[in-house]
Scaffold this motif. Structure first.
Motif, PDB file in Angstrom:
ATOM      1  N   ASP A 228       0.591  -1.287  -0.226  1.00  0.00           N
ATOM      2  CA  ASP A 228      -0.438   0.198   0.141  1.00  0.00           C
ATOM      3  C   ASP A 228       0.697   1.392   0.020  1.00  0.00           C
ATOM      4  OD1 ASP A 228      -1.619   2.520   0.534  1.00  0.00           O
ATOM      5  OD2 ASP A 228      -3.342   0.601   1.419  1.00  0.00           O
ATOM      6  N   PRO A 229       0.747   2.080  -1.314  1.00  0.00           N
ATOM      7  CA  PRO A 229       1.568   3.464  -1.154  1.00  0.00           C
ATOM      8  C   PRO A 229       1.747   3.886   0.227  1.00  0.00           C
ATOM      9  CG  PRO A 229       0.458   2.639  -3.532  1.00  0.00           C
ATOM     10  CD  PRO A 229      -0.585   1.759  -2.198  1.00  0.00           C
ATOM     11  N   GLU A 230       0.070   4.255   0.816  1.00  0.00           N
ATOM     12  CA  GLU A 230      -0.053   5.215   2.265  1.00  0.00           C
ATOM     13  C   GLU A 230       0.140   4.258   3.236  1.00  0.00           C
ATOM     14  OE1 GLU A 230      -4.151   5.922   2.015  1.00  0.00           O
ATOM     15  OE2 GLU A 230      -3.356   6.967   0.264  1.00  0.00           O
ATOM     16  N   GLY A 251      -1.582  -1.631  -4.385  1.00  0.00           N
ATOM     17  CA  GLY A 251      -1.203  -0.170  -5.205  1.00  0.00           C
ATOM     18  C   GLY A 251      -0.182  -1.409  -6.130  1.00  0.00           C
ATOM     19  N   THR A 252      -0.438  -0.155  -7.059  1.00  0.00           N
ATOM     20  CA  THR A 252       0.815  -1.144  -8.960  1.00  0.00           C
ATOM     21  C   THR A 252       1.401  -0.023  -8.374  1.00  0.00           C
ATOM     22  OG1 THR A 252      -0.866   0.751  -9.605  1.00  0.00           O
ATOM     23  CG2 THR A 252      -1.883  -1.353  -9.631  1.00  0.00           C
ATOM     24  N   SER A 254       2.502   2.034 -11.456  1.00  0.00           N
ATOM     25  CA  SER A 254       2.292   3.109 -11.760  1.00  0.00           C
ATOM     26  C   SER A 254       1.737   3.869 -10.020  1.00  0.00           C
ATOM     27  CB  SER A 254       1.994   3.603 -12.383  1.00  0.00           C
ATOM     28  OG  SER A 254      -0.020   2.512 -12.177  1.00  0.00           O
ATOM     29  N   ALA A 255       1.102   3.466  -8.779  1.00  0.00           N
ATOM     30  CA  ALA A 255       0.529   3.717  -8.024  1.00  0.00           C
ATOM     31  C   ALA A 255       1.672   4.744  -7.457  1.00  0.00           C
ATOM     32  CB  ALA A 255      -0.368   3.153  -7.266  1.00  0.00           C
ATOM     33  N   PHE A 256       2.904   3.565  -7.155  1.00  0.00           N
ATOM     34  CA  PHE A 256       3.894   4.318  -6.183  1.00  0.00           C
ATOM     35  C   PHE A 256       4.710   4.893  -7.395  1.00  0.00           C
ATOM     36  CE2 PHE A 256       3.450  -0.189  -4.544  1.00  0.00           C
ATOM     37  CZ  PHE A 256       2.886  -0.110  -3.826  1.00  0.00           C
ATOM     38  N   ARG A 258       3.752   7.136  -8.943  1.00  0.00           N
ATOM     39  CA  ARG A 258       3.127   8.396  -8.752  1.00  0.00           C
ATOM     40  C   ARG A 258       2.961   9.784  -7.319  1.00  0.00           C
ATOM     41  NH1 ARG A 258      -1.334   6.431 -11.308  1.00  0.00           N
ATOM     42  NH2 ARG A 258      -2.028   5.778  -9.583  1.00  0.00           N
ATOM     43  N   LEU A 259       4.253   8.708  -6.550  1.00  0.00           N
ATOM     44  CA  LEU A 259       4.735   9.270  -5.644  1.00  0.00           C
ATOM     45  C   LEU A 259       5.589  10.465  -5.199  1.00  0.00           C
ATOM     46  CD1 LEU A 259       4.436   6.141  -2.942  1.00  0.00           C
ATOM     47  CD2 LEU A 259       2.341   7.756  -2.821  1.00  0.00           C
ATOM     48  N   ARG A 264       8.856   7.730  -2.370  1.00  0.00           N
ATOM     49  CA  ARG A 264       8.020   6.319  -2.831  1.00  0.00           C
ATOM     50  C   ARG A 264       9.475   5.393  -2.498  1.00  0.00           C
ATOM     51  NH1 ARG A 264       9.997   9.083  -9.135  1.00  0.00           N
ATOM     52  NH2 ARG A 264       8.243  10.499  -9.297  1.00  0.00           N
TER      53      ARG A 264
END
Length: 292
Positions: A228-230, A251-252, A254-256, A258-259, A264
């Motif tokens: 989970d990026p968060e 989390g994908t 691409s989601a990571f 975008r941090l 990251r």
């Protein structure tokens, strides 16, 4: 990503302990958390770490079960984990409440939430009006009702602090994303009372420090692995730990990506099977009692 280089792999080699997320990282479960299916590479990785005497804990934001019940379910799924290897937000909450001298806590949840508090000597009360408490703790509680909301709000108005096991909207299951309850419950209480919500699970430092104490190392000596990026990546950065992200949960890649750069992951892998390959590549000579 920050993982493109030698430095993160050197930190991986020198890590003195690992903190693994469960849902979406090592396992997938049904939305009711009744059984676990190991993700590819999860069993070989944990067995390999154990064979080299590298300690690890499994840190979940779930409180649907007690830590002991989580450990039994994971054992049934093939993991060789001791009861003390599984930590939940109720464990970090119990440690925090003991340090702050809280004696009575209203638990918005079931035994998975209440049991670690009781074991720490905290008096646990159900959501009922008319009994003052030091804190209100929101966990897994799909049966949350208007009566419980009124009781929790009354407690906050009387001076209790509000704590949440998690502020995540979703967790990963075999059927896709499932909605968590802690955030929804605490949002209702905050909306009515205007109070602050304090988090005791991931990504709080309370949770990371609880894991570090269990392993007997400093937070900065840990590798934290999650989906989970968060949550796990953010928690690792807060404690100076190595942040390892997997793409098998919510989390994908691409989601990571975008941090913001400083948030990251240090390493991004498809799953824990790929992480095992990196660990084997970077490992120096050491005991290898088993061949997973």
């Amino acid at each position: 990503m920050p993982g493109d280089g030698a430095a993160p792999r050197e930190r991986l080699r020198s890590a003195r302990g690992y903190v693994f997320d469960l849902d979406g990282t090592l396992v997938l479960t049904d939305p009711a958390n009744s059984s676990y299916a190991p993700l590819p590479g999860a069993l070989p990785l944990t067995r390999w770490l154990a064979s080299r005497d590298v300690p690890f804990v499994l840190l979940t934001n779930g409180t649907a079960k007690t830590p002991q019940a989580y450990a039994r379910a994971l054992t049934d799924a093939g993991f060789g984990v001791a009861e003390g290897s599984v930590l939940t937000p109720a464990v970090s909450a119990a440690e925090l409440f003991a340090r702050r001298g809280y004696r009575r806590v209203m638990a918005l949840g079931h035994d998975g939430l209440a049991s670690p508090l009781r074991q720490a000597g905290v008096e646990v009360l159900p959501p009922a009006r008319g009994r003052p408490v030091d804190a209100v703790l929101a966990g897994a509680y799909r049966e949350f009702s208007m009566d419980a909301l009124e009781a929790a709000c009354e407690a906050v108005w009387q001076g209790a602090r509000l704590y949440s096991c998690s502020q995540s909207v979703f967790f990963a299951t075999a059927e896709g994303k499932a909605l968590g309850t802690s955030r929804a419950i605490s949002a209702m209480i905050r909306s009515v009372t205007g109070c602050r919500v304090r988090v005791v699970g991931k990504p709080s430092l309370h949770a990371l420090r609880s894991a570090a104490r269990r392993l007997g190392v400093r937070p900065a000596e840990l590798a934290v692995v999650g989906d989970d990026p968060e949550l796990e990546v953010a928690m690792a950065h807060r404690g100076g730990a190595l942040a390892v992200a997997v793409g098998t949960g919510v989390g994908t890649s691409s989601a990571f990506a975008r941090l913001p750069g400083e948030r990251r992951p240090h390493l991004m892998v498809h799953g824990v099977g790929e992480l095992l390959e990196l660990c084997r590549e970077s490992a120096g000579p050491g005991p290898d009692r088993r061949n997973p």
